[in-house]
Design a protein around this motif. Structure first.
Motif, PDB file in Angstrom:
ATOM      1  N   VAL A 131       0.844  -1.197   0.000  1.00 37.35           N
ATOM      2  CA  VAL A 131       0.000   0.000   0.000  1.00 37.35           C
ATOM      3  C   VAL A 131       0.879   1.246   0.000  1.00 37.35           C
ATOM      4  N   ALA A 132       0.569   2.165  -0.891  1.00 41.92           N
ATOM      5  CA  ALA A 132       1.284   3.443  -0.959  1.00 41.92           C
ATOM      6  C   ALA A 132       0.264   4.577  -1.049  1.00 41.92           C
ATOM      7  N   THR A 133       0.361   5.522  -0.136  1.00 38.23           N
ATOM      8  CA  THR A 133      -0.596   6.633  -0.069  1.00 38.23           C
ATOM      9  C   THR A 133       0.130   7.959  -0.228  1.00 38.23           C
ATOM     10  N   ARG A 134      -0.456   8.851  -1.013  1.00 36.91           N
ATOM     11  CA  ARG A 134       0.099  10.205  -1.130  1.00 36.91           C
ATOM     12  C   ARG A 134      -1.031  11.205  -1.296  1.00 36.91           C
ATOM     13  N   LEU A 135      -0.797  12.411  -0.808  1.00 36.36           N
ATOM     14  CA  LEU A 135      -1.741  13.512  -0.965  1.00 36.36           C
ATOM     15  C   LEU A 135      -1.490  14.165  -2.318  1.00 36.36           C
ATOM     16  N   VAL A 136      -2.530  14.262  -3.165  1.00 38.05           N
ATOM     17  CA  VAL A 136      -2.304  14.737  -4.526  1.00 38.05           C
ATOM     18  C   VAL A 136      -2.817  16.163  -4.759  1.00 38.05           C
ATOM     19  N   ASN A 137      -3.493  16.745  -3.786  1.00 34.85           N
ATOM     20  CA  ASN A 137      -3.973  18.116  -3.990  1.00 34.85           C
ATOM     21  C   ASN A 137      -3.346  19.092  -2.992  1.00 34.85           C
ATOM     22  N   PHE A 138      -2.085  18.834  -2.653  1.00 40.44           N
ATOM     23  CA  PHE A 138      -1.357  19.697  -1.726  1.00 40.44           C
ATOM     24  C   PHE A 138      -1.000  20.995  -2.449  1.00 40.44           C
ATOM     25  N   ARG A 139      -1.645  22.075  -2.059  1.00 37.04           N
ATOM     26  CA  ARG A 139      -1.411  23.391  -2.672  1.00 37.04           C
ATOM     27  C   ARG A 139      -1.281  24.448  -1.586  1.00 37.04           C
ATOM     28  N   ALA A 147       7.520  38.512  -5.774  1.00 43.11           N
ATOM     29  CA  ALA A 147       7.755  38.685  -7.213  1.00 43.11           C
ATOM     30  C   ALA A 147       6.673  38.033  -8.066  1.00 43.11           C
ATOM     31  N   ARG A 148       6.254  36.811  -7.694  1.00 41.61           N
ATOM     32  CA  ARG A 148       5.263  36.085  -8.493  1.00 41.61           C
ATOM     33  C   ARG A 148       4.196  35.479  -7.595  1.00 41.61           C
ATOM     34  N   PRO A 149       3.214  36.271  -7.155  1.00 46.77           N
ATOM     35  CA  PRO A 149       2.151  35.714  -6.310  1.00 46.77           C
ATOM     36  C   PRO A 149       1.321  34.698  -7.076  1.00 46.77           C
ATOM     37  N   GLY A 150       0.773  33.729  -6.360  1.00 44.94           N
ATOM     38  CA  GLY A 150      -0.062  32.730  -7.026  1.00 44.94           C
ATOM     39  C   GLY A 150      -0.269  31.513  -6.159  1.00 44.94           C
ATOM     40  N   SER A 151      -0.929  30.503  -6.754  1.00 49.62           N
ATOM     41  CA  SER A 151      -1.172  29.228  -6.092  1.00 49.62           C
ATOM     42  C   SER A 151      -0.184  28.208  -6.645  1.00 49.62           C
ATOM     43  N   PHE A 152       0.417  27.413  -5.757  1.00 47.52           N
ATOM     44  CA  PHE A 152       1.476  26.494  -6.174  1.00 47.52           C
ATOM     45  C   PHE A 152       1.181  25.080  -5.670  1.00 47.52           C
ATOM     46  N   ARG A 153       1.373  24.124  -6.556  1.00 49.33           N
ATOM     47  CA  ARG A 153       1.175  22.721  -6.184  1.00 49.33           C
ATOM     48  C   ARG A 153       2.473  22.175  -5.599  1.00 49.33           C
ATOM     49  N   ILE A 154       2.336  21.418  -4.500  1.00 45.99           N
ATOM     50  CA  ILE A 154       3.486  20.833  -3.825  1.00 45.99           C
ATOM     51  C   ILE A 154       3.528  19.346  -4.149  1.00 45.99           C
ATOM     52  N   GLY A 155       4.622  18.892  -4.728  1.00 46.57           N
ATOM     53  CA  GLY A 155       4.740  17.491  -5.115  1.00 46.57           C
ATOM     54  C   GLY A 155       5.128  16.575  -3.966  1.00 46.57           C
ATOM     55  N   ALA A 156       5.776  17.120  -2.938  1.00 50.76           N
ATOM     56  CA  ALA A 156       6.213  16.311  -1.802  1.00 50.76           C
ATOM     57  C   ALA A 156       5.202  16.421  -0.669  1.00 50.76           C
ATOM     58  N   GLU A 157       5.481  15.711   0.421  1.00 48.17           N
ATOM     59  CA  GLU A 157       4.593  15.758   1.585  1.00 48.17           C
ATOM     60  C   GLU A 157       4.968  16.873   2.537  1.00 48.17           C
ATOM     61  N   ARG A 158       6.097  17.503   2.303  1.00 51.97           N
ATOM     62  CA  ARG A 158       6.531  18.539   3.221  1.00 51.97           C
ATOM     63  C   ARG A 158       7.071  19.720   2.438  1.00 51.97           C
ATOM     64  N   ALA A 159       6.641  20.914   2.817  1.00 55.28           N
ATOM     65  CA  ALA A 159       7.137  22.146   2.207  1.00 55.28           C
ATOM     66  C   ALA A 159       7.225  23.202   3.302  1.00 55.28           C
ATOM     67  N   SER A 160       8.289  23.964   3.283  1.00 59.85           N
ATOM     68  CA  SER A 160       8.491  24.980   4.308  1.00 59.85           C
ATOM     69  C   SER A 160       8.063  26.349   3.793  1.00 59.85           C
ATOM     70  N   LEU A 161       8.022  27.300   4.695  1.00 60.53           N
ATOM     71  CA  LEU A 161       7.705  28.675   4.325  1.00 60.53           C
ATOM     72  C   LEU A 161       8.717  29.202   3.316  1.00 60.53           C
ATOM     73  N   LEU A 162       9.987  28.864   3.496  1.00 65.27           N
ATOM     74  CA  LEU A 162      11.018  29.324   2.557  1.00 65.27           C
ATOM     75  C   LEU A 162      10.841  28.685   1.182  1.00 65.27           C
ATOM     76  N   ASP A 163      10.388  27.426   1.152  1.00 64.19           N
ATOM     77  CA  ASP A 163      10.095  26.782  -0.129  1.00 64.19           C
ATOM     78  C   ASP A 163       9.016  27.560  -0.871  1.00 64.19           C
ATOM     79  N   ALA A 164       7.966  27.939  -0.142  1.00 61.50           N
ATOM     80  CA  ALA A 164       6.846  28.661  -0.757  1.00 61.50           C
ATOM     81  C   ALA A 164       7.293  30.023  -1.283  1.00 61.50           C
ATOM     82  N   LEU A 165       8.081  30.733  -0.498  1.00 62.71           N
ATOM     83  CA  LEU A 165       8.555  32.049  -0.934  1.00 62.71           C
ATOM     84  C   LEU A 165       9.489  31.921  -2.137  1.00 62.71           C
ATOM     85  N   SER A 166      10.246  30.838  -2.176  1.00 60.55           N
ATOM     86  CA  SER A 166      11.117  30.598  -3.330  1.00 60.55           C
ATOM     87  C   SER A 166      10.297  30.370  -4.593  1.00 60.55           C
ATOM     88  N   MET A 167       9.202  29.607  -4.479  1.00 57.75           N
ATOM     89  CA  MET A 167       8.327  29.372  -5.632  1.00 57.75           C
ATOM     90  C   MET A 167       7.718  30.683  -6.127  1.00 57.75           C
TER      91      MET A 167
END
Length: 253
Positions: A131-139, A147-167
């Motif tokens: 069994v393998a489970t993943r969240l597919v609508n992590f946004r 610089a580029r405001p918007g909605s971003f999809r996260i492919g991993a299970e963990r994302a930090s605030l710095l990751d989001a600001l980098s995107m």
């Protein structure tokens, strides 16, 4: 004599302005050295909430049995036909419906815990299932002075605030770095937190690692209204040109 005096003065102004500006633009400037460690046990694990969509892959030695558990379209509930990611929609009570197994509650569980739960249910009818489970609508959404405001999809299970600001292309130079707002909904209740990127304690905040549908709002600083002025934007270049001309004049004498 005036020209000779103006060069040191201009250079001093440039240095002072640069130092002040750099301190405002750097993150975690209370850290004395770029070394350290963080315990993995303190890192928050992503927990499933109503409205999440899970992709649960069940693999067995029998291909026909595997096909039963993994149909081509596995969307259940109102998510079907809306063009969003395929998977099992977690309903308002935290349940999903799996073929053969039926309803299981996944609310506030990690994907690893869901794997164990589904495996235990499968043991009643199927042996040696993987069994393998993943969240597919992590946004996450990043708004405000970036610089580029918007909605971003996260492919991993963990994302930090710095990751989001980098995107989002990082903060603009006019953005407030000591008051980043994070809006999070848990169990139908919206919570708000202010994050200070100049403070290294942010790295230990429960809001440093993001949850599904978090909204990050970067507030504009007091200098934002001046950012549209071409003169202000070109001021460093203008000072540099004046300094260069002054140097050339002095050396030519």
């Amino acid at each position: 004599m005036g020209l000779k005096f103006s060069l040191p003065l201009i250079l001093a102004l440039v240095i002072i302005t640069g130092c002040a500006g750099t301190q405002k633009l750097t993150y975690f400037n209370d850290i004395a050295a770029a070394t350290g460690a963080d315990s993995l046990s303190r890192l928050q694990q992503l927990k499933i909430q109503p409205g999440d969509i899970l992709q649960i892959t069940i693999t067995t030695l029998d291909k026909e049995v595997s096909q039963i558990f993994n149909p081509n379209v596995a969307v259940s509930g109102p998510a079907a036909g809306t063009g969003i990611e395929q998977g099992y929609l977690v309903d308002s009570t935290g349940n999903i419906s799996l073929p053969v197994i039926g309803k299981i509650n996944v609310k506030d569980k990690t994907t690893a815990a869901i794997n164990d739960l589904v495996s235990q249910e499968l043991e009643k009818t199927v042996r040696n299932a993987y069994v393998a489970t993943r969240l597919v609508n992590f946004r996450i959404s990043v708004l405000g002075d970036v610089a580029r405001p918007g909605s971003f999809r996260i492919g991993a299970e963990r994302a930090s605030l710095l990751d989001a600001l980098s995107m989002a292309g990082d903060l603009n130079v006019t953005a407030k770095r000591d008051d980043i707002m994070i809006i999070r909904e848990v169990n139908g209740i919206k919570t708000y937190a202010s994050i200070n990127l100049n403070d290294s304690k942010t790295l230990s905040s429960p809001y440093y690692y993001l949850s599904n549908n978090d909204v990050i709002y970067v507030k504009p600083g007091p200098d934002r209204k001046f950012a549209t002025s071409k003169t202000i934007q070109l001021l460093p270049a203008i000072i540099g040109v004046i300094s260069l001309i002054t140097t050339i004049v002095i050396l030519s004498k």
